[in-house]
Design an enzyme around this catalytic site. Structure first.
Site, PDB file in Angstrom:
ATOM      1  N   HIS A 184      -0.519  12.347  -7.348  1.00  0.00           N
ATOM      2  CA  HIS A 184      -0.794  11.453  -6.224  1.00  0.00           C
ATOM      3  C   HIS A 184       0.364  10.461  -6.022  1.00  0.00           C
ATOM      4  O   HIS A 184       0.172   9.331  -5.577  1.00  0.00           O
ATOM      5  CB  HIS A 184      -2.098  10.688  -6.465  1.00  0.00           C
ATOM      6  N   TYR A 200     -11.041  14.637   0.939  1.00  0.00           N
ATOM      7  CA  TYR A 200     -11.604  13.819  -0.141  1.00  0.00           C
ATOM      8  C   TYR A 200     -13.098  14.099  -0.120  1.00  0.00           C
ATOM      9  O   TYR A 200     -13.781  13.760   0.854  1.00  0.00           O
ATOM     10  CB  TYR A 200     -11.381  12.329   0.135  1.00  0.00           C
ATOM     11  N   ARG A 253       6.210   9.248   0.366  1.00  0.00           N
ATOM     12  CA  ARG A 253       6.813   7.980   0.781  1.00  0.00           C
ATOM     13  C   ARG A 253       8.049   8.124   1.669  1.00  0.00           C
ATOM     14  O   ARG A 253       8.181   7.356   2.639  1.00  0.00           O
ATOM     15  CB  ARG A 253       7.125   7.127  -0.448  1.00  0.00           C
ATOM     16  N   TYR A 309       0.840  -1.211   0.000  1.00  0.00           N
ATOM     17  CA  TYR A 309       0.000   0.000   0.000  1.00  0.00           C
ATOM     18  C   TYR A 309       0.869   1.251   0.000  1.00  0.00           C
ATOM     19  O   TYR A 309       0.592   2.221  -0.708  1.00  0.00           O
ATOM     20  CB  TYR A 309      -0.932  -0.024   1.232  1.00  0.00           C
ATOM     21  N   GLY A 326       5.750  14.535  -5.668  1.00  0.00           N
ATOM     22  CA  GLY A 326       5.943  13.396  -6.567  1.00  0.00           C
ATOM     23  C   GLY A 326       7.420  13.083  -6.763  1.00  0.00           C
ATOM     24  O   GLY A 326       8.088  13.752  -7.551  1.00  0.00           O
ATOM     25  N   LYS A 353      -5.291  20.055  -5.016  1.00  0.00           N
ATOM     26  CA  LYS A 353      -4.163  19.109  -5.140  1.00  0.00           C
ATOM     27  C   LYS A 353      -4.466  18.118  -6.255  1.00  0.00           C
ATOM     28  O   LYS A 353      -5.535  17.492  -6.241  1.00  0.00           O
ATOM     29  CB  LYS A 353      -3.972  18.368  -3.818  1.00  0.00           C
ATOM     30  N   SER A 406      -4.519  13.966   6.151  1.00  0.00           N
ATOM     31  CA  SER A 406      -5.474  13.344   5.220  1.00  0.00           C
ATOM     32  C   SER A 406      -6.854  13.148   5.845  1.00  0.00           C
ATOM     33  O   SER A 406      -6.972  12.875   7.043  1.00  0.00           O
ATOM     34  CB  SER A 406      -4.921  11.978   4.803  1.00  0.00           C
TER      35      SER A 406
HETATM   36  C1  LIG Z   1       0.499   5.524   1.371  1.00  0.00           C
HETATM   37  C2  LIG Z   1       0.032   6.803   0.731  1.00  0.00           C
HETATM   38  C3  LIG Z   1      -1.199   7.314   1.086  1.00  0.00           C
HETATM   39  C4  LIG Z   1      -1.649   8.506   0.499  1.00  0.00           C
HETATM   40  N1  LIG Z   1      -2.838   9.034   0.910  1.00  0.00           N
HETATM   41  C5  LIG Z   1      -3.246  10.223   0.399  1.00  0.00           C
HETATM   42  C6  LIG Z   1      -4.429  10.843   0.876  1.00  0.00           C
HETATM   43  O1  LIG Z   1      -5.097  10.353   1.775  1.00  0.00           O
HETATM   44  N2  LIG Z   1      -4.802  12.022   0.299  1.00  0.00           N
HETATM   45  C7  LIG Z   1      -4.072  12.622  -0.693  1.00  0.00           C
HETATM   46  O2  LIG Z   1      -4.439  13.690  -1.181  1.00  0.00           O
HETATM   47  N3  LIG Z   1      -2.933  12.045  -1.143  1.00  0.00           N
HETATM   48  C8  LIG Z   1      -2.493  10.888  -0.625  1.00  0.00           C
HETATM   49  N4  LIG Z   1      -1.324  10.339  -1.050  1.00  0.00           N
HETATM   50  C9  LIG Z   1      -0.506  11.054  -2.055  1.00  0.00           C
HETATM   51  C10 LIG Z   1       0.469  12.004  -1.351  1.00  0.00           C
HETATM   52  O3  LIG Z   1      -0.219  13.076  -0.745  1.00  0.00           O
HETATM   53  C11 LIG Z   1       1.486  12.620  -2.344  1.00  0.00           C
HETATM   54  O4  LIG Z   1       0.779  13.190  -3.416  1.00  0.00           O
HETATM   55  C12 LIG Z   1       2.490  11.595  -2.883  1.00  0.00           C
HETATM   56  O5  LIG Z   1       2.809  10.644  -1.897  1.00  0.00           O
HETATM   57  C13 LIG Z   1       3.752  12.303  -3.323  1.00  0.00           C
HETATM   58  O6  LIG Z   1       4.622  11.436  -3.961  1.00  0.00           O
HETATM   59  P1  LIG Z   1       5.845  10.688  -3.217  1.00  0.00           P
HETATM   60  O7  LIG Z   1       5.261   9.615  -2.365  1.00  0.00           O
HETATM   61  O8  LIG Z   1       6.631  10.152  -4.352  1.00  0.00           O
HETATM   62  O9  LIG Z   1       6.598  11.710  -2.408  1.00  0.00           O
HETATM   63  C14 LIG Z   1      -0.857   9.169  -0.479  1.00  0.00           C
HETATM   64  C15 LIG Z   1       0.388   8.625  -0.813  1.00  0.00           C
HETATM   65  C16 LIG Z   1       0.839   7.465  -0.219  1.00  0.00           C
HETATM   66  C17 LIG Z   1       2.198   6.946  -0.596  1.00  0.00           C
END
Ligand SMILES: Cc1cc2nc3c(=O)[nH]c(=O)nc-3n(C[C@H](O)[C@H](O)[C@H](O)COP(=O)(O)O)c2cc1C
Length: 414
Positions: free
Chosen positions: A308, A183, A363, A78, A340, A284, A160
């Site tokens: 995302h 969301y 991450r 995940y 990202g 976003k 979140s």
């Molecule tokens: C495990 C996980 C859960 C995430 N949950 C959300 C979330 O609840 N809402 C949201 O807008 N983005 C969510 N994201 C996206 C992050 O906000 C972000 O856009 C993304 O992780 C950035 O990229 P990176 O992981 O390469 O740094 C999630 C990302 C991951 C890895």
């Protein structure tokens, strides 16, 4: 000095490790995380091994194998994976290599100021914790640990909707004005309640995520889950009721018949939200100049350029390559943030030079959290801050307001 024979031995050890992993069977290919050059995994270089404390980490990549060791396969899946072929996930990293840095010399860089102002609050660093759901799936202290680490080091955190800790608790763990990510559900009553609760908790900014209107194809994540021997239903109840039971933002809300996918969402939602709250509204998931212009026209207060983390649509396009057209469309009227694939201080430098006000990471801090809790998150932030500051010094930049496009050059694509 490393010889090519040494390198071959290290590489062979690494491949032997991978072959022993159940994940080597994943659709006939090994999972290398989001690192573009898998051969440079921390285990594959001289002196490289699995870290056992945050202090041992030399870069943020060192936390990924430590997180993988700490987590059940389904949870690591995940955390780590993207959608379809994970091509956009990889593209986010590859994109940075298309921009090179143009350093300037003989500038007094004994003191550099990395602070940034966002909607009236000044943060010590332009590196922000991106919203990520379900952080107690990574560590029992979840969002609270991440918030404490961010707050102590002067970093903004975005919480979140799917958090496993309450916004009020995360706000006080952080100590500063955290932002709330929304969301939107398909039911206005629920959306409105979430917004009002975030506002009452003192969040000054609402971040509306617009890149997941109708679900996603999380293939690799599902393959990871298949390798997990545990029974998911022991912890997770199925369906929406099961999902919200572990999400305190939904406490006291009747979610019967509510759908989290919102395929009918249009630009009207901006007006409705602005009529509902005094919080600033940031969108976003914007990736194009057309949508950036629409943001400005509809009175949006800020943008996060995001795909995302390669977890929404498989566009194949990196966010660092989307950033310039969004910045150009906005023409300084509202702040633009980006996320990202940010893993190095040089990545942050390139984004800010291209016109971003701040960058979000996902991450890397989740790896730190999974492996070591709050100290892991703190070390990830420390490493990125240090790398970024060093790059500013190398380039002769003493404050973020002096960082502009003259410091980067884009290479032509082959
Ligand atoms: C495990 C996980 C859960 C995430 N949950 C959300 C979330 O609840 N809402 C949201 O807008 N983005 C969510 N994201 C996206 C992050 O906000 C972000 O856009 C993304 O992780 C950035 O990229 P990176 O992981 O390469 O740094 C999630 C990302 C991951 C890895």
């Amino acid at each position: 000095m490393q010889t090519s024979a040494d390198h071959t031995v290290h590489r062979r050890r690494f491949l032997t490790f991978l072959a022993a992993s159940p994940l080597a069977a994943l659709s006939g290919r090994a999972w290398f995380g989001d690192r573009v050059d898998a051969a440079q995994s921390s285990r594959d270089v001289p002196g490289g091994s699995l870290i056992t404390s945050p202090a041992e980490a030399l870069n943020v990549f060192d936390f990924e194998p430590a997180a993988r060791r700490a987590l059940p396969a389904a949870h690591f899946g995940y955390l780590s994976t993207g959608v379809d072929d994970d091509a956009t996930l990889r593209a986010n990293r590859e994109g940075f290599s298309r921009f090179q840095i143009r350093p300037r010399r003989l500038v007094d860089v004994a003191n550099v100021n990395t602070s940034v102002e966002l909607f009236g609050t000044t943060w010590k660093s332009p590196i922000v914790l991106a919203p990520a759901a379900s952080q107690k799936a990574f560590h029992p202290d979840g969002e609270i640990a991440a918030a404490r680490a961010a707050g102590a080091k002067g970093h903004l955190k975005i919480l979140s909707t799917g958090a496993t800790s309450a916004v009020e608790d995360v706000r006080s763990a952080h100590g500063g004005p955290i932002w709330f990510q929304l969301y939107p559900t398909d039911t206005w009553r629920i959306t409105q309640a979430l917004v009002k609760r975030a506002e009452a908790a003192g969040c000054p900014v609402l971040v509306l995520t617009v890149d997941l209107p109708a679900g996603r194809n999380t293939e690799t994540e599902r393959r990871f889950a298949r390798t997990d021997a545990r029974q998911c239903s022991n912890c997770h109840q199925l369906g929406l009721a099961g999902y919200v039971r572990r999400k305190p933002m939904f406490d006291g809300l009747d979610v019967t018949g509510v759908n989290f996918a919102s395929p009918r969402l249009t630009w009207d939602v901006v007006r409705r939200l602005k009529d509902t709250t005094t919080m600033k509204l940031v969108l976003k998931g914007i990736e194009t100049r057309e949508d950036a212009e629409l943001c400005v026209r509809h009175g949006v207060d800020g943008i996060i350029v995001s795909n995302h983390g390669g977890r929404a649509e498989e566009s194949g396009r990196s966010t660092i390559e989307c950033l310039p057209e969004v910045v150009d469309a906005v023409q300084g009227r509202i702040p633009v943030l980006v996320d990202g694939g940010f893993r190095r201080g040089t990545d942050v430098f390139k984004a800010l030079a291209l016109g971003a006000k701040a960058v979000c990471i996902g991450r890397p801090y989740l790896w730190g959290l999974a492996a070591f809790g709050q100290p892991g998150v703190a070390r990830v932030l420390e490493i990125l801050d240090r790398e970024f500051e060093l790059m500013l010094k190398h380039a002769g930049v003493t404050s973020l307001s002096k960082l502009d496009r003259s410091f980067v050059v884009a290479s032509r694509r082959g």
